[in-house]
Design a protein around this motif. Structure first.
Motif: not given
Length: 92
Positions: A18-23, A39-46
Motif C-alpha cells: 500500500f501507499t499512503i496518500q494523505g488525510a 489550507d486544503y492543499v498545503y496545510l496538515r494537522d499532525n
C-alpha cells in the motif's frame, strides 16, 4: 506501523503493498477563497490518535481505500473502499 492491512477486496495483505496518500479532508467549494484552498492543499494537522487517511493498494487491487489508523500505535481500525465510502457518506 501495522504490518497487515485487511483490504476489502484482497483480504489481509502486507503494508508494503500500500501507499499512503494523505488525510481525508472535506474539499472546499469551487468558489472558496484562496486561503481555504491553500489550507486544503498545503496545510496538515499532525493529529494524535485515530485519523482517517487515503491509501492506495498499489501492488494489489489498485483501489483507493479509506483507512482509520491510530497515529500513536499505527493500528488499523477500519478499511473501506473509498468509492463506496463516498457513496455512503453522500446518502442522507
Amino acid at each position: 506501523m501495522a504490518s497487515i492491512i485487511s483490504c476489502p477486496h484482497c483480504g489481509a495483505r502486507p503494508r508494503e503493498e500500500f501507499t499512503i496518500q494523505g488525510a481525508v479532508l472535506p474539499r472546499p467549494a469551487s468558489d472558496a477563497g484562496t486561503k481555504a484552498w491553500m489550507d486544503y492543499v498545503y496545510l496538515r494537522d499532525n493529529p494524535r490518535g485515530c485519523h482517517r487517511e487515503y491509501w492506495h493498494h498499489t501492488s494489489g487491487c489498485r483501489r483507493w481505500l479509506v483507512i482509520t489508523r491510530d497515529t500513536v500505535s499505527h493500528e488499523v481500525e477500519t478499511c473501506h473502499d473509498a468509492a463506496l465510502a463516498k457513496e455512503t457518506e453522500a446518502r442522507p
